[in-house]
Design an enzyme around this catalytic site. Structure first.
Site, PDB file in Angstrom:
ATOM      1  N   LYS A 130      -0.539   4.851   4.570  1.00  0.00           N
ATOM      2  CA  LYS A 130      -1.419   3.890   5.258  1.00  0.00           C
ATOM      3  C   LYS A 130      -0.915   3.669   6.673  1.00  0.00           C
ATOM      4  O   LYS A 130       0.266   3.417   6.902  1.00  0.00           O
ATOM      5  CB  LYS A 130      -1.463   2.565   4.495  1.00  0.00           C
ATOM      6  CG  LYS A 130      -2.446   1.590   5.102  1.00  0.00           C
ATOM      7  CD  LYS A 130      -2.860   0.508   4.137  1.00  0.00           C
ATOM      8  CE  LYS A 130      -3.833  -0.471   4.786  1.00  0.00           C
ATOM      9  NZ  LYS A 130      -5.111   0.160   5.176  1.00  0.00           N
ATOM     10  N   HIS A 161       0.851  -1.199   0.000  1.00  0.00           N
ATOM     11  CA  HIS A 161       0.000   0.000   0.000  1.00  0.00           C
ATOM     12  C   HIS A 161       0.883   1.242   0.000  1.00  0.00           C
ATOM     13  O   HIS A 161       2.079   1.177   0.300  1.00  0.00           O
ATOM     14  CB  HIS A 161      -0.909   0.021   1.234  1.00  0.00           C
ATOM     15  CG  HIS A 161      -2.095  -0.890   1.119  1.00  0.00           C
ATOM     16  ND1 HIS A 161      -2.040  -2.215   1.462  1.00  0.00           N
ATOM     17  CD2 HIS A 161      -3.359  -0.658   0.681  1.00  0.00           C
ATOM     18  CE1 HIS A 161      -3.228  -2.769   1.244  1.00  0.00           C
ATOM     19  NE2 HIS A 161      -4.042  -1.849   0.761  1.00  0.00           N
TER      20      HIS A 161
HETATM   21  N1  LIG Z   1     -12.634  -0.491   3.232  1.00  0.00           N
HETATM   22  C1  LIG Z   1     -12.072  -0.048   2.085  1.00  0.00           C
HETATM   23  O1  LIG Z   1     -12.442  -0.468   0.966  1.00  0.00           O
HETATM   24  C2  LIG Z   1     -10.989   0.999   2.175  1.00  0.00           C
HETATM   25  C3  LIG Z   1     -10.428   1.555   1.022  1.00  0.00           C
HETATM   26  C4  LIG Z   1      -9.493   2.590   1.163  1.00  0.00           C
HETATM   27  C5  LIG Z   1      -9.136   3.012   2.433  1.00  0.00           C
HETATM   28  N2  LIG Z   1      -9.673   2.419   3.528  1.00  0.00           N
HETATM   29  C6  LIG Z   1      -9.391   2.874   4.886  1.00  0.00           C
HETATM   30  O2  LIG Z   1     -10.175   4.046   5.095  1.00  0.00           O
HETATM   31  C7  LIG Z   1      -9.488   4.931   5.989  1.00  0.00           C
HETATM   32  C8  LIG Z   1      -9.344   6.300   5.318  1.00  0.00           C
HETATM   33  O3  LIG Z   1      -8.575   6.170   4.148  1.00  0.00           O
HETATM   34  P1  LIG Z   1      -8.142   7.452   3.305  1.00  0.00           P
HETATM   35  O4  LIG Z   1      -7.274   6.927   2.227  1.00  0.00           O
HETATM   36  O5  LIG Z   1      -9.317   8.293   2.960  1.00  0.00           O
HETATM   37  O6  LIG Z   1      -7.247   8.224   4.398  1.00  0.00           O
HETATM   38  P2  LIG Z   1      -6.927   9.780   4.504  1.00  0.00           P
HETATM   39  O7  LIG Z   1      -5.856   9.893   5.528  1.00  0.00           O
HETATM   40  O8  LIG Z   1      -6.697  10.353   3.148  1.00  0.00           O
HETATM   41  O9  LIG Z   1      -8.286  10.401   5.067  1.00  0.00           O
HETATM   42  C9  LIG Z   1      -8.728  10.228   6.396  1.00  0.00           C
HETATM   43  C10 LIG Z   1      -9.396  11.557   6.777  1.00  0.00           C
HETATM   44  O10 LIG Z   1     -10.054  11.385   8.040  1.00  0.00           O
HETATM   45  C11 LIG Z   1      -9.879  12.575   8.764  1.00  0.00           C
HETATM   46  N3  LIG Z   1     -10.144  12.328  10.178  1.00  0.00           N
HETATM   47  C12 LIG Z   1      -9.324  11.828  11.132  1.00  0.00           C
HETATM   48  N4  LIG Z   1      -9.953  11.775  12.315  1.00  0.00           N
HETATM   49  C13 LIG Z   1     -11.212  12.240  12.098  1.00  0.00           C
HETATM   50  C14 LIG Z   1     -12.342  12.415  12.929  1.00  0.00           C
HETATM   51  N5  LIG Z   1     -12.329  12.108  14.230  1.00  0.00           N
HETATM   52  N6  LIG Z   1     -13.471  12.922  12.384  1.00  0.00           N
HETATM   53  C15 LIG Z   1     -13.526  13.235  11.056  1.00  0.00           C
HETATM   54  N7  LIG Z   1     -12.478  13.101  10.234  1.00  0.00           N
HETATM   55  C16 LIG Z   1     -11.339  12.597  10.739  1.00  0.00           C
HETATM   56  C17 LIG Z   1      -8.443  12.995   8.449  1.00  0.00           C
HETATM   57  O11 LIG Z   1      -8.229  14.370   8.736  1.00  0.00           O
HETATM   58  C18 LIG Z   1      -8.385  12.685   6.955  1.00  0.00           C
HETATM   59  O12 LIG Z   1      -8.770  13.804   6.145  1.00  0.00           O
HETATM   60  C19 LIG Z   1      -8.182   4.229   6.337  1.00  0.00           C
HETATM   61  O13 LIG Z   1      -8.381   3.495   7.534  1.00  0.00           O
HETATM   62  C20 LIG Z   1      -7.959   3.268   5.173  1.00  0.00           C
HETATM   63  O14 LIG Z   1      -7.185   2.146   5.522  1.00  0.00           O
HETATM   64  C21 LIG Z   1     -10.582   1.419   3.420  1.00  0.00           C
END
Ligand SMILES: NC(=O)c1ccc[n+]([C@@H]2O[C@H](COP(=O)([O-])OP(=O)(O)OC[C@H]3O[C@@H](n4cnc5c(N)ncnc54)[C@H](O)[C@@H]3O)[C@@H](O)[C@H]2O)c1
Length: 237
Positions: A139, A135
């Site tokens: 991540k 990844h």
């Molecule tokens: N299930 C899936 O298919 C899948 C796919 C991609 C990513 N993910 C997971 O999803 C999550 C997010 O991924 P991403 O790529 O968007 O990450 P990212 O870091 O780009 O975005 C996460 C966002 O959440 C915000 N955040 C943190 N704490 C918060 C809170 N308490 N309230 C509101 N916002 C908050 C951060 O400021 C950030 O903007 C990760 O855990 C990743 O592993 C899952």
């Protein structure tokens, strides 16, 4: 459909674009700078919330949605030690929670192939099994939630494997998962069965985040008005 987006990072923004293109209305975009907006007011104006934040905040965000009677679709990984607690709260509040470690349709097909392959390999313990997941460098959790789901699929079929470990291992009963972090890789998972005679390898490679975002949006459409705990197998079947 009216959607509250909780977490406006890479996934939140991708879902926002796809939701608008599909004619949905995004009624709230909540991130760390406006966490106070995650309130009864913003949530009750939404039909469903979609939560992609961080391992340490997912559980509390989900609870806030349940308390306010809004079904929530979560994709955040790395918090599943609290999944059972979340399921109990779904019961308590008669709420709705959809969780998937990976929302991509292709990955969910890959989950099924993985289980089927493990079933075929039951009698052939001469193969050494290992997994690799790659990844992007931002991540936070390792191994990935997808790798854990794949590992559980293998452990469920092969009685001679007792646990997974996130490091190289020569122990027969352990399934090693090697996590690599390489800039900009959306997600690659490979499972290898290696023997002195031959190797069997299966790989899923995501080319972008779009597959995850489309799956999460489909789950949100499916969750409107629903109560209970659901996952991809429920939706896809
Ligand atoms: N299930 C899936 O298919 C899948 C796919 C991609 C990513 N993910 C997971 O999803 C999550 C997010 O991924 P991403 O790529 O968007 O990450 P990212 O870091 O780009 O975005 C996460 C966002 O959440 C915000 N955040 C943190 N704490 C918060 C809170 N308490 N309230 C509101 N916002 C908050 C951060 O400021 C950030 O903007 C990760 O855990 C990743 O592993 C899952």
């Amino acid at each position: 459909m009216k959607i509250a987006l909780i977490g406006y990072g890479k996934m939140g923004k991708t879902i926002d674009q796809l939701a608008q293109a599909a004619g949905h209305q995004v009624v709230a975009r909540i991130d760390v700078g406006n966490q106070g907006d995650l309130s009864a007011e913003s949530l009750t104006s939404a039909d469903v919330a979609i939560e992609f934040t961080r391992p340490e905040s997912a559980f509390n965000n989900i609870v806030t949605c349940l308390e306010n009677g809004v079904p929530v679709v979560s994709g955040t990984t790395g918090w599943l030690d609290r999944l059972e607690e979340a399921k109990q709260l779904v019961e308590k509040y008669q709420g709705g929670l959809f969780y998937a470690s990976n929302y991509s349709i292709g990955v969910n097909i890959f989950f099924a192939i993985n289980k089927q392959l493990a079933k075929l390999m039951k009698r052939y313990d001469q193969y050494g099994i290992s997994m690799e997941e790659i990844h992007h460098t931002q991540k936070l959790d390792a191994p990935s939630g997808t790798a854990i789901t794949l590992a559980e699929g293998i452990l469920g079929e092969l009685s001679y494997k007792k646990s997974w470990v996130n490091e190289p291992s020569q122990q027969d009963e352990e399934l090693p998962i090697i996590s690599k972090r390489i800039d900009k890789v959306p997600g690659t998972h490979t499972i290898r069965y290696n023997s002195p005679i031959d190797n069997i390898t299966i790989t899923h490679t995501a080319h972008s985040r779009e597959g995850f975002a489309r799956g999460a949006l489909a789950a949100a459409e499916w969750m409107v008005g629903k109560q209970g705990f659901y996952g991809m197998e429920d939706m896809l079947s």
